[in-house]
Motif scaffolding. Structure first.
Motif, PDB file in Angstrom:
ATOM      1  N   MET A   1       0.843  -1.186   0.000  1.00  0.00           N
ATOM      2  CA  MET A   1       0.000   0.000   0.000  1.00  0.00           C
ATOM      3  C   MET A   1       0.889   1.251   0.000  1.00  0.00           C
ATOM      4  N   THR A   2       0.564   2.202  -0.867  1.00  0.00           N
ATOM      5  CA  THR A   2       1.334   3.431  -0.965  1.00  0.00           C
ATOM      6  C   THR A   2       1.146   4.291   0.280  1.00  0.00           C
ATOM      7  N   PRO A   3       2.182   4.860   0.836  1.00  0.00           N
ATOM      8  CA  PRO A   3       2.028   5.736   2.008  1.00  0.00           C
ATOM      9  C   PRO A   3       1.117   6.922   1.703  1.00  0.00           C
ATOM     10  N   PHE A   4       0.376   7.372   2.717  1.00  0.00           N
ATOM     11  CA  PHE A   4      -0.545   8.491   2.531  1.00  0.00           C
ATOM     12  C   PHE A   4      -0.625   9.276   3.837  1.00  0.00           C
ATOM     13  N   SER A   5      -1.065  10.505   3.731  1.00  0.00           N
ATOM     14  CA  SER A   5      -1.336  11.315   4.911  1.00  0.00           C
ATOM     15  C   SER A   5      -2.831  11.264   5.206  1.00  0.00           C
ATOM     16  N   TYR A   6      -3.190  11.732   6.390  1.00  0.00           N
ATOM     17  CA  TYR A   6      -4.570  11.596   6.854  1.00  0.00           C
ATOM     18  C   TYR A   6      -4.983  12.868   7.573  1.00  0.00           C
ATOM     19  N   VAL A   7      -6.219  13.309   7.307  1.00  0.00           N
ATOM     20  CA  VAL A   7      -6.772  14.456   8.021  1.00  0.00           C
ATOM     21  C   VAL A   7      -8.240  14.181   8.316  1.00  0.00           C
ATOM     22  N   ARG A   8      -8.688  14.557   9.499  1.00  0.00           N
ATOM     23  CA  ARG A   8     -10.099  14.405   9.864  1.00  0.00           C
ATOM     24  C   ARG A   8     -10.764  15.773   9.741  1.00  0.00           C
ATOM     25  N   ALA A   9     -11.627  15.917   8.751  1.00  0.00           N
ATOM     26  CA  ALA A   9     -12.283  17.198   8.500  1.00  0.00           C
ATOM     27  C   ALA A   9     -13.290  17.507   9.596  1.00  0.00           C
ATOM     28  N   GLN A  10     -13.338  18.766   9.995  1.00  0.00           N
ATOM     29  CA  GLN A  10     -14.272  19.209  11.028  1.00  0.00           C
ATOM     30  C   GLN A  10     -15.500  19.895  10.431  1.00  0.00           C
ATOM     31  N   SER A  11     -15.478  20.127   9.131  1.00  0.00           N
ATOM     32  CA  SER A  11     -16.615  20.747   8.452  1.00  0.00           C
ATOM     33  C   SER A  11     -16.580  20.355   6.986  1.00  0.00           C
ATOM     34  N   ALA A  12     -17.710  20.526   6.313  1.00  0.00           N
ATOM     35  CA  ALA A  12     -17.743  20.242   4.881  1.00  0.00           C
ATOM     36  C   ALA A  12     -16.811  21.176   4.135  1.00  0.00           C
ATOM     37  N   ILE A  28     -12.784   9.423   2.783  1.00  0.00           N
ATOM     38  CA  ILE A  28     -13.026   8.122   3.393  1.00  0.00           C
ATOM     39  C   ILE A  28     -14.105   8.259   4.456  1.00  0.00           C
ATOM     40  N   ALA A  29     -15.044   7.318   4.432  1.00  0.00           N
ATOM     41  CA  ALA A  29     -16.084   7.231   5.463  1.00  0.00           C
ATOM     42  C   ALA A  29     -16.110   5.777   5.924  1.00  0.00           C
ATOM     43  N   GLY A  30     -16.993   4.954   5.342  1.00  0.00           N
ATOM     44  CA  GLY A  30     -16.995   3.532   5.689  1.00  0.00           C
ATOM     45  C   GLY A  30     -15.785   2.793   5.142  1.00  0.00           C
ATOM     46  N   GLY A  31     -15.311   3.226   3.976  1.00  0.00           N
ATOM     47  CA  GLY A  31     -14.103   2.640   3.384  1.00  0.00           C
ATOM     48  C   GLY A  31     -14.281   1.256   2.802  1.00  0.00           C
ATOM     49  N   THR A  32     -15.516   0.796   2.614  1.00  0.00           N
ATOM     50  CA  THR A  32     -15.730  -0.597   2.215  1.00  0.00           C
ATOM     51  C   THR A  32     -15.237  -0.891   0.801  1.00  0.00           C
ATOM     52  N   ASN A  33     -15.139   0.117  -0.057  1.00  0.00           N
ATOM     53  CA  ASN A  33     -14.597  -0.077  -1.400  1.00  0.00           C
ATOM     54  C   ASN A  33     -13.191   0.511  -1.518  1.00  0.00           C
ATOM     55  N   LEU A  34     -12.996   1.715  -0.992  1.00  0.00           N
ATOM     56  CA  LEU A  34     -11.719   2.397  -1.128  1.00  0.00           C
ATOM     57  C   LEU A  34     -10.571   1.613  -0.494  1.00  0.00           C
ATOM     58  N   ASP A  50     -10.994  12.221   6.100  1.00  0.00           N
ATOM     59  CA  ASP A  50     -12.010  11.515   6.892  1.00  0.00           C
ATOM     60  C   ASP A  50     -13.161  12.479   7.168  1.00  0.00           C
ATOM     61  N   ILE A  51     -14.374  12.104   6.742  1.00  0.00           N
ATOM     62  CA  ILE A  51     -15.540  12.976   6.949  1.00  0.00           C
ATOM     63  C   ILE A  51     -16.512  12.401   7.969  1.00  0.00           C
ATOM     64  N   THR A  52     -16.102  11.380   8.703  1.00  0.00           N
ATOM     65  CA  THR A  52     -17.049  10.679   9.574  1.00  0.00           C
ATOM     66  C   THR A  52     -17.541  11.513  10.744  1.00  0.00           C
ATOM     67  N   ARG A  53     -16.883  12.632  11.062  1.00  0.00           N
ATOM     68  CA  ARG A  53     -17.350  13.482  12.153  1.00  0.00           C
ATOM     69  C   ARG A  53     -18.283  14.603  11.675  1.00  0.00           C
ATOM     70  N   LEU A  54     -18.567  14.658  10.394  1.00  0.00           N
ATOM     71  CA  LEU A  54     -19.461  15.711   9.888  1.00  0.00           C
ATOM     72  C   LEU A  54     -20.920  15.347  10.155  1.00  0.00           C
ATOM     73  N   PRO A  55     -21.776  16.340  10.339  1.00  0.00           N
ATOM     74  CA  PRO A  55     -23.203  16.083  10.646  1.00  0.00           C
ATOM     75  C   PRO A  55     -24.004  15.730   9.391  1.00  0.00           C
ATOM     76  N   LEU A 102     -21.239  -5.362   5.934  1.00  0.00           N
ATOM     77  CA  LEU A 102     -20.854  -4.276   5.033  1.00  0.00           C
ATOM     78  C   LEU A 102     -21.892  -3.165   5.026  1.00  0.00           C
ATOM     79  N   ARG A 103     -23.178  -3.525   5.058  1.00  0.00           N
ATOM     80  CA  ARG A 103     -24.216  -2.499   5.074  1.00  0.00           C
ATOM     81  C   ARG A 103     -24.144  -1.652   6.345  1.00  0.00           C
ATOM     82  N   ASN A 104     -23.661  -2.237   7.437  1.00  0.00           N
ATOM     83  CA  ASN A 104     -23.510  -1.475   8.677  1.00  0.00           C
ATOM     84  C   ASN A 104     -22.434  -0.401   8.561  1.00  0.00           C
ATOM     85  N   ALA A 105     -21.468  -0.618   7.685  1.00  0.00           N
ATOM     86  CA  ALA A 105     -20.354   0.321   7.542  1.00  0.00           C
ATOM     87  C   ALA A 105     -20.502   1.237   6.338  1.00  0.00           C
TER      88      ALA A 105
END
Length: 337
Positions: A1-12, A28-34, A50-55, A102-105
């Motif tokens: 897997m190629t190295p990558f950086s990560y950020v968790r967005a706090q807003s859209a 990335i959210a559930g990540g089931t395909n990515l 990462d957008i999982t903290r957005l409303p 998978l549907r849960n994620a």
């Protein structure tokens, strides 16, 4: 897997800035395909947003319909009482796909962005125009049993894998996005694209755009609908052919008809002229057959998948019969009715 950086967005807005600032960035959210694609070395994002903290995880009233947040999971969407009551076609399509885990994620937005399905796309050792433009299409002369019969090009014959998107196409949903140039709405019919000369591009999203919601119009097909999925096994398998049907019937006559196919093209396949054949008519097998013929105009097999043309024709007629009779295909007892 190629190295990558990560950020968790706090807003859209922050997510859009991160995406716009790095053309290799991916949401990335559930990540089931990515995550699968990254493990296979097919996707090589330099940055994950990462957008999982957005409303964006709510289902809310929107005019006469509903707005589904991009982070609503497939499970929560399928089992929401408003969806089950007013949009059972969508609930049925979701329950026909993947597995409960998978549907849960999996998220609503992520489902829209699934990459198309092809053995060769997932195998970096083989030529694939979608993965590496200009390298060739291994599927055209290779093993192509699962591949497309409609909307293909010299460059690509992959199929779109989603069940949910087939129902959304039939329901004429609208995708809401935010991007560097502001918000815009994309009708479901225009969201995914055919391969043409640029098979590497699956959707009409612009650089930096983020899916925020999917809007469903006023309910119309709760009483007469079906999602018929034909596959190699009854559990956890992609569609060889699937059919989403919604009929608005009054006094035994079809008023409005919506019909979409899955498993046969690079995107959910709709032909309004096929639907027009049904509208204003009493349901009848010969009328269903006419609609099927119109929907399949231009269908072409590539050897191993030639059978899909007749399979699709019969599936359309069967699905229209199920919907007209008000006896939708069960996703619990998956034997074809």
């Amino acid at each position: 897997m190629t190295p990558f950086s990560y950020v968790r967005a706090q807003s859209a807005a922050e997510a859009v800035r991160e995406l716009a600032g790095d053309p290799t960035a991916r949401v990335i959210a559930g990540g089931t395909n990515l995550l699968d694609l990254m493990k296979y070395d097919v996707e090589r994002p330099g940055r994950l947003v990462d957008i999982t903290r957005l409303p964006l995880d709510r289902i809310e009233s929107q005019g006469e319909g509903l707005r589904i947040g991009a982070l609503v999971t497939n499970s929560n969407l399928a089992h929401d009482e408003r969806i089950a009551r007013d949009y059972p076609l969508l609930a049925s399509a979701i329950l026909a796909g993947a597995s409960p885990q998978l549907r849960n994620a999996a998220s609503t937005g992520g489902n829209l962005l699934q990459r198309t399905r092809c053995y060769y796309f997932y195998d970096p050792a083989t030529p694939c125009n979608k993965r590496e433009p200009g390298s060739g299409c291994s599927a055209r002369d290779g093993v192509n049993r699962i591949h497309a019969i409609l909307g293909t090009s010299e460059q690509c014959i992959a199929t779109h894998p989603s069940d949910m998107c087939v129902a959304l196409a039939a329901l004429e949903a609208v995708v809401q996005v935010e991007g560097p140039d502001g918000a815009r709405a994309i009708p479901m019919a225009e969201f995914h694209r055919l391969p043409g000369d640029a098979p590497e591009t699956d959707s009409t999203l612009r650089p930096g755009e983020l899916i925020t919601a999917v809007d469903l119009p006023r309910p119309a097909f709760a009483a007469h609908h079906t999602y018929l999925k034909l596959r190699d096994r009854l559990s956890y398998a992609f569609a060889l052919v699937s059919v989403a049907v919604g009929l608005d019937m009054r006094d035994g006559v079809i008023g409005k008809a919506r019909l979409a196919l899955g498993g046969v093209a690079h995107k959910p396949w709709r032909v309004p002229e096929a639907e027009a054949i049904l509208e204003g008519q009493a349901p009848a097998p010969e009328r269903f057959a006419q609609a099927a013929e119109r929907l399949l105009v231009g269908a072409q097999g590539f050897g191993h998948n030639d059978f899909k043309i007749e399979l699709a024709r019969r599936a359309i007629v069967r699905a229209l019969g199920q919907a007209a009779a008000g006896t939708p295909q069960s996703q619990t007892d998956k034997r074809i009715q």
